[in-house]
Design an enzyme around this catalytic site. Structure first.
Site, short mmCIF file in Angstrom:
data_model
loop_
_atom_site.label_atom_id
_atom_site.label_comp_id
_atom_site.label_asym_id
_atom_site.label_seq_id
_atom_site.Cartn_x
_atom_site.Cartn_y
_atom_site.Cartn_z
N ASP A 194 0.84 -1.20 0.00
CA ASP A 194 0.00 0.00 0.00
C ASP A 194 0.88 1.26 0.00
O ASP A 194 2.07 1.19 0.30
CB ASP A 194 -0.94 0.02 1.22
CG ASP A 194 -0.20 0.01 2.55
OD1 ASP A 194 0.87 -0.63 2.65
OD2 ASP A 194 -0.66 0.68 3.50
N GLU B 231 0.25 -1.33 5.54
CA GLU B 231 1.38 -0.91 6.39
C GLU B 231 1.23 0.54 6.81
O GLU B 231 1.50 0.91 7.95
CB GLU B 231 2.71 -1.11 5.64
CG GLU B 231 3.95 -0.86 6.48
CD GLU B 231 4.48 0.58 6.44
OE1 GLU B 231 5.39 0.89 7.22
OE2 GLU B 231 3.99 1.39 5.65
ZN LIG Z 1 6.98 2.32 3.58
#
Ligand SMILES: [Zn+2]
Length: 366
Positions: free
Chosen positions: A73, A133
């Site tokens: 992401d 993340e």
């Molecule tokens: Zn990163």
């Protein structure tokens, strides 16, 4: 155009902001991993969007000798940034959201394995693709809970300017709610201002920050757990005594110090304000620091390849959630241009990184 640049342009062209599904970008990466054993760990996020984590291995095992971990992401981008998904190459750089954080790393990993005859590897190699993340290492935590993989040597991708990173600070977030009593502002005695009370809480937080700063860990810059009151919101109108005020506070614990220490200090300080203060304090997130590994085989190898000494970072990474192995954070590009319009990665970094990863795979898996 070199292979890693071709792959990176493909990856950047697929928007994978955390609010979107990461399935398209994962499928794009998997095209380059034909013949690998693929384990999928799908879930739906709070907005019912399909997300997937993937563990790809060269042998059917949960124990790898070497693993590359990469989030799929990105942070959002400004709608008027023309290059956000263009992958435009100019002046020796490739532009686009995620180009350095962290699709550049992924492109290098995929290019390196495409140049390696994985069938001849004697020890298992793994590539782990994670979701979400940027919104709290959600995918990495999910994989950790599932015990999806153990690895002796782990490289977590982040733009470190090709400098190996052997330790990092943790990340904690808390919400403070100060309760007052609303009244007409012409009659302050009939209410209690949550904003005035919040002012005292802020001064108390400043004292906590000073206490945290007094305990040093010289491996880091700044060399202590830092604290920030980043958001404050309170009151409903200029002529109403504020009934509520909220403060969002974060801290970044250094390895070796209890990540809960700041929370203890804040609770103590709030209690000291007096019994008539009505303050709620809730820790929303407490990600541990990424502590240095006891062995240095991987960091020494990356130091000798990159000719740069291992260092530490003050931002959180997925490395903190994947303990039990020697872990290094490493990747092309710099965090200084990540999370902003104009994000880019130098092509020269990409080229070097592919060579380093080929050498690392040879060293540990052949
Ligand atoms: Zn990163």
């Amino acid at each position: 155009m070199t292979h890693e640049v071709e792959i990176l342009r493909e990856l950047v062209a697929i928007p994978s902001v955390s609010s979107l599904s990461n399935v398209p970008v994962v499928n794009c990466a998997l095209k380059h991993l034909e013949g690998w054993h693929i384990e999928r760990y799908p879930y739906t996020d709070a907005a019912h969007t399909a997300k997937v984590n993937v563990v790809a291995t060269t042998a059917r095992t949960r124990d790898a000798e070497l693993a590359f971990i990469c989030h799929t992401d990105t942070v959002p981008f400004e709608p008027d940034w023309a290059d956000a998904v263009s992958g435009r190459v100019a002046n020796g750089k490739l532009y686009g959201r995620g180009s350095c954080d962290v699709k550049g790393f992924l492109a290098c990993v995929l290019a390196a394995v495409s140049q390696t005859d994985v069938a001849t590897l004697k020890k298992p190699l793994a590539i782990v693709l994670t979701a979400d993340e940027e919104i709290g290492c959600v995918g990495a935590k999910y994989l950790a809970r599932k015990k999806a993989l153990r690895s002796r040597h782990t490289i977590v991708g982040e733009p470190t300017g090709l400098q190996p990173v052997r330790a990092g600070k943790g990340y904690a977030l808390a919400e403070i709610v100060v309760h007052g009593k609303e009244a007409h502002s012409a009659f302050p005695a009939q209410g209690r201002s949550a904003i005035f009370d919040a002012g005292r809480v802020l001064i108390a937080l400043e004292r906590v920050a000073k206490k945290l700063a007094s305990k040093k860990n010289r491996d880091f810059d700044p060399p202590c757990t830092t604290l920030n009151a980043g958001l404050i919101r309170g009151g409903s109108a200029k002529n109403i005594i504020a009934g509520e005020c909220r403060i969002t506070v974060e801290w970044r614990p250094v390895p070796g110090h209890d990540p809960e220490w700041a929370a203890h200090l804040i609770r103590e300080e709030i209690a000291r304000l007096g019994e008539d203060f009505r303050v709620d304090f809730e820790v929303k997130r407490l990600d541990p620091p990424f502590s240095p590994s006891p062995t240095h085989h991987l960091s020494k190898l990356l130091e000798s390849l990159s000719k740069r000494p291992a260092t530490t970072v003050s931002f959180g990474t997925e490395a903190a959630h994947l303990p039990g192995s020697e872990t290094v954070v490493f990747g092309p590009g710099t965090m200084a241009v990540a999370h902003q319009s104009g994000e880019h990665v130098p092509l020269a970094d990409l080229k070097k990184c592919v060579a380093y990863f080929r050498a690392t795979i040879d060293r540990f898996c052949k």
